[in-house]
Write a protein that holds these residues in place. Structure first.
Motif, short mmCIF file in Angstrom:
data_model
loop_
_atom_site.label_atom_id
_atom_site.label_comp_id
_atom_site.label_asym_id
_atom_site.label_seq_id
_atom_site.Cartn_x
_atom_site.Cartn_y
_atom_site.Cartn_z
N LYS A 21 0.84 -1.20 0.00
CA LYS A 21 0.00 0.00 0.00
C LYS A 21 0.87 1.26 0.00
CE LYS A 21 -3.65 -2.12 2.83
NZ LYS A 21 -4.28 -2.08 4.17
N ILE A 22 1.86 1.26 0.90
CA ILE A 22 2.74 2.42 1.02
C ILE A 22 3.52 2.63 -0.27
CG2 ILE A 22 4.67 3.43 2.28
CD1 ILE A 22 2.00 3.27 3.83
N ARG A 23 4.03 1.55 -0.84
CA ARG A 23 4.77 1.67 -2.09
C ARG A 23 3.87 2.20 -3.20
NH1 ARG A 23 6.99 -2.89 -6.16
NH2 ARG A 23 7.84 -1.45 -7.68
N GLY A 24 2.62 1.70 -3.26
CA GLY A 24 1.70 2.17 -4.28
C GLY A 24 1.46 3.66 -4.20
N LEU A 25 1.25 4.16 -2.98
CA LEU A 25 1.05 5.60 -2.79
C LEU A 25 2.31 6.37 -3.14
CD1 LEU A 25 -0.91 5.47 0.59
CD2 LEU A 25 -1.86 6.05 -1.64
N SER A 26 3.46 5.78 -2.84
CA SER A 26 4.73 6.46 -3.09
C SER A 26 5.01 6.63 -4.59
CB SER A 26 5.89 5.70 -2.45
OG SER A 26 5.72 5.63 -1.05
N ILE A 61 -2.11 8.09 4.54
CA ILE A 61 -2.04 8.52 3.15
C ILE A 61 -1.50 9.95 3.06
CG2 ILE A 61 -4.38 9.47 2.95
CD1 ILE A 61 -4.56 8.13 0.22
N VAL A 62 -1.73 10.77 4.09
CA VAL A 62 -1.20 12.13 4.12
C VAL A 62 0.33 12.09 4.19
CG1 VAL A 62 -1.08 14.28 5.43
CG2 VAL A 62 -3.27 13.10 5.17
N ILE A 119 3.08 13.54 1.52
CA ILE A 119 4.04 14.57 1.94
C ILE A 119 5.45 14.14 1.57
CG2 ILE A 119 5.11 15.71 3.93
CD1 ILE A 119 2.39 16.88 3.20
N ARG A 120 5.79 12.88 1.81
CA ARG A 120 7.12 12.39 1.42
C ARG A 120 7.33 12.52 -0.08
NH1 ARG A 120 6.16 8.20 5.29
NH2 ARG A 120 5.73 6.65 3.67
N ILE A 162 8.25 22.12 3.51
CA ILE A 162 7.19 21.36 4.16
C ILE A 162 7.76 20.81 5.46
CG2 ILE A 162 5.54 19.46 3.97
CD1 ILE A 162 5.68 19.69 0.96
N LEU A 163 7.45 21.50 6.53
CA LEU A 163 8.05 21.18 7.83
C LEU A 163 7.13 20.28 8.66
CD1 LEU A 163 9.37 24.74 8.76
CD2 LEU A 163 10.51 22.95 7.44
#
Length: 235
Positions: free
Chosen positions: A89-94, A201-202, A206-207, A223-224
């Protein structure tokens, strides 16, 4: 008519999804593999959304997502994963997905997620109902210019390619300069009040944004992170 590409190798699941999307007013392109999906994607008029299963024969859904996103920054992409595939999931969003949904899911929730995603990615495009002249077309913050008419972000005059969801996060930052925004506010402002997914997902988006706009993404200046709270925009 709105068009959606549904990529799922299990025919019964694919047909059920397609039927419900058609009943909701969508034109549906169906593919049982990534290779067939790319044929349809390139041969047909542009799709508004794509629903991609991660586990596919041959090329997997993650590689398909990356390939589609490289050629189209406007399409809304939802990844479909099985339980326990958190890393996927994380990779897909990335790599460019806008959202994900986990099997098993309710078809009504899936249709609602697709509808909500397309409303978001169309915001500021053909669905922009602002009266000309009521708001500036460009938002300026330090060396950055956010052109809301062309949907392009510029840094020191250089265009930065953003997905529509990334663009909307930047809009939120530009309209709230120097303000610490809690993750839930960003989620609501971009994904909407009725969003069913995870606040993670936020963080992933951001990354992804930092990789595109920061000179040193590991040491961001714009973006702090506000630890334990959210993020703040600093021009």
């Amino acid at each position: 008519m709105k068009r959606v590409l549904v990529v799922e190798d299990e025919a019964s699941i694919r047909e059920m999804i397609a039927l419900n999307l058609k009943m909701a007013g969508w034109e549906v392109l169906e593919a049982g593999s990534a290779e067939r999906a790319l044929e349809l994607f390139h041969a047909a008029p542009p799709c508004d959304a794509a629903l991609l299963d991660i586990m596919l024969p041959g090329m997997d859904g993650l590689s398909l997502c990356e390939t589609i996103r490289r050629s189209n920054s406007d399409i809304g992409i939802i990844m479909v994963s099985a339980k326990g595939q958190e890393a996927d999931k994380i990779r897909g969003l990335s790599i460019g997905a806008d959202d994900y949904i986990t099997k098993p899911f309710s078809v009504s929730e899936l249709v609602a997620r697709v509808e909500a995603l397309v409303r978001r990615v169309r915001r500021g495009g053909n669905g922009d109902t602002r009266t000309p002249g009521t708001e500036p077309d460009q938002l300026v913050s330090g060396p950055f210019v956010l052109d809301e008419k062309s949907r392009v972000l510029y840094k020191a005059g250089n265009a930065i390619d953003l997905t529509q969801v990334e663009f909307q996060i930047m809009e939120l930052f530009f309209r709230n300069p120097g303000t610490a925004l809690v993750r839930e506010k960003i989620l609501e402002g971009v994904w909407g009040k009725g969003y069913f997914g995870d606040v993670k997902i936020v963080d992933v988006n951001i990354r992804r944004l930092r990789m595109k706009i920061e000179d040193e993404p590991s040491s961001p200046q714009h973006i702090l992170t506000v630890w334990g709270y959210g993020y703040r925009w600093n021009a």
